[in-house]
Scaffold this active site. Structure first.
Site, mmCIF file in Angstrom:
data_model
loop_
_atom_site.group_PDB
_atom_site.id
_atom_site.type_symbol
_atom_site.label_atom_id
_atom_site.label_comp_id
_atom_site.label_asym_id
_atom_site.label_seq_id
_atom_site.Cartn_x
_atom_site.Cartn_y
_atom_site.Cartn_z
ATOM 1 N N GLY A 97 0.824 -1.197 0.000
ATOM 2 C CA GLY A 97 0.000 0.000 0.000
ATOM 3 C C GLY A 97 0.861 1.250 0.000
ATOM 4 N N GLY A 114 0.998 -5.270 0.725
ATOM 5 C CA GLY A 114 -0.267 -5.423 0.023
ATOM 6 C C GLY A 114 -0.138 -6.119 -1.313
ATOM 7 N N GLU A 129 7.416 -5.356 7.595
ATOM 8 C CA GLU A 129 6.574 -4.413 8.347
ATOM 9 C C GLU A 129 7.075 -4.116 9.756
ATOM 10 O OE1 GLU A 129 4.309 -5.648 4.901
ATOM 11 O OE2 GLU A 129 5.486 -6.748 6.390
ATOM 12 N N ASP A 151 0.644 -7.862 7.587
ATOM 13 C CA ASP A 151 -0.812 -7.771 7.569
ATOM 14 C C ASP A 151 -1.385 -8.316 6.261
ATOM 15 O OD1 ASP A 151 0.263 -5.668 6.103
ATOM 16 O OD2 ASP A 151 -1.345 -4.284 6.578
#
Length: 389
Positions: free
Chosen positions: A73, A128, A151, A159
């Protein structure tokens, strides 16, 4: 930290072509390594939904333009919106929550899609981007592919449902990748099952052409077409896949502290550079993120993808609003804004991160503007989910 709350509009962020039974979508932000925006996620999701039950559609191809497939993202844009919300003394659910919720819904749609989805993962794939392609029916990697989930280094966690896949890797390789952000290449991904096929990048254009032909006549199985181009690459000497025994020994420990201690003991008797690099990576990461990451990877072994996505949505919102700390904002500051690579984590030590703090990430959010994420049942519209690994 300075920020701009206005963004210059970008055109054609996803290029869509429909020809002879094949829907092709190309992520088209090469200057930003195809990092996902709300516009891209919306277009991908809407286009897939529009064509899912079109009898003329035989397959979907998704790839990236430029040197990367997708590095995740657009964190910079997301952080700017979050900060804008804090500046005006309000948490901006309207953008941040909507964007992330829609991204997870896209990932889930891919996982249960009614038509074969082929991903050309040629170049960097992180965050993402990984959450998107790992759910695909066919995941084609090349010698240029680089996968990572770094991350914890920016105060977040692996995630977008990726913990579901990390938890199912051989031994404790998932914990190793999640806690250190170590990179895998295309050969590694094929070896551990994150990829379905390895195809040299020079052959992708011809493969795409033959997939289009197969879609137009509907007589060949997609797998057969890809298999014609697929190779079995050799693992590099430095591959983590060649160190599974040591990784299992260290990363099977009960806590991050024990893992780090085990790595340090191993490093005292082993000059292999990967051990020192893993130790450094863990020591530089957010202690809160490290403990949460270990917890969710191990919990994910007994969860469905749908459950992992629902949990990730809740936890990500806690990170954004700063329920426990501001490590995500601090990590983004150090990585993407001031770029001093010296984040000041809070707490700064592993032993200061309590179980109660970690449990807060799974607590319900009490806010009148909070919107829950509702994913459809897998049986809706007779969709079926193929095994991905």
């Amino acid at each position: 930290m300075t920020f701009r709350h206005s963004f210059e509009p970008e055109q054609n962020q996803v290029l869509v072509e429909m020809e002879a039974g094949m829907l092709k979508m190309t992520l088209n932000r090469p200057r930003h390594l195809n990092s996902l925006t709300h516009q891209m996620v919306s277009q991908l999701k809407n286009t897939l939904q529009e064509h899912e039950f079109d009898p003329k559609l035989k397959l979907v191809l998704i790839k990236g333009n430029g040197k990367a497939f997708c590095v995740g993202g657009d964190v910079t844009r997301l952080i700017q919106v979050i900060l804008a919300g804090f500046y005006f003394y309000t948490w901006n659910w309207s953008y941040s929550g909507l964007f992330y919720r829609k991204q997870l819904m896209l990932d889930y749609l891919v996982s249960i899609y009614n038509k074969p989805l082929v991903f050309f993962v040629n170049g960097a794939v992180m965050g993402g981007g990984a959450g998107l392609c790992l759910n695909g029916t066919f995941r084609v990697v090349t010698e240029k592919t680089v996968f990572a989930m770094p991350e914890v280094s920016i105060g977040l966690f692996p995630d977008v449902g990726v913990s579901y896949f990390l938890s199912r890797l051989p031994g404790h390789l998932g914990e190793f990748l999640g806690l250190t952000g170590t990179k895998l290449d295309g050969a590694d991904m094929l070896f551990v099952g994150l990829a379905s096929h390895f195809v040299p990048s020079k052959d992708l254009e011809q493969l795409e052409s033959e997939l289009r032909i197969a879609a137009s006549n509907g007589t060949q199985l997609i797998a057969e077409v890809i298999n014609k181009f697929a190779k079995v690459p050799n693992l590099k000497t430095s591959s983590p896949c060649n160190r599974i025994e040591t990784i299992n020994n260290c990363f099977s420990r009960n806590t991050v502290e024990q893992i780090l201690f085990s790595l340090e003991n191993e490093g005292a008797n082993n000059e292999d550079k990967w051990i020192a690099k893993a130790i450094d990576s863990i020591k530089l990461a957010s202690p809160t993120s490290l403990k949460l990451t270990l917890k969710i990877i191990r919990e994910s072994r007994s969860k469905t993808l749908k459950e992992c996505l629902a949990r990730d949505y809740l936890m990500a919102m806690h990170f954004g609003v700063g329920t426990v700390n501001d490590d995500f904002l601090e990590g983004a500051r150090a990585k993407f804004f001031q770029r001093d690579t010296k984040p000041k984590w809070n707490p700064s030590k592993l032993e200061e991160v309590t179980d109660e703090m970690i449990e807060q990430f799974c607590s319900q959010i009490c806010d009148e503007d909070w919107v829950e994420m509702k994913l459809p049942d897998e049986c809706v519209s007779k969709r079926r989910r193929n095994s991905k690994l």
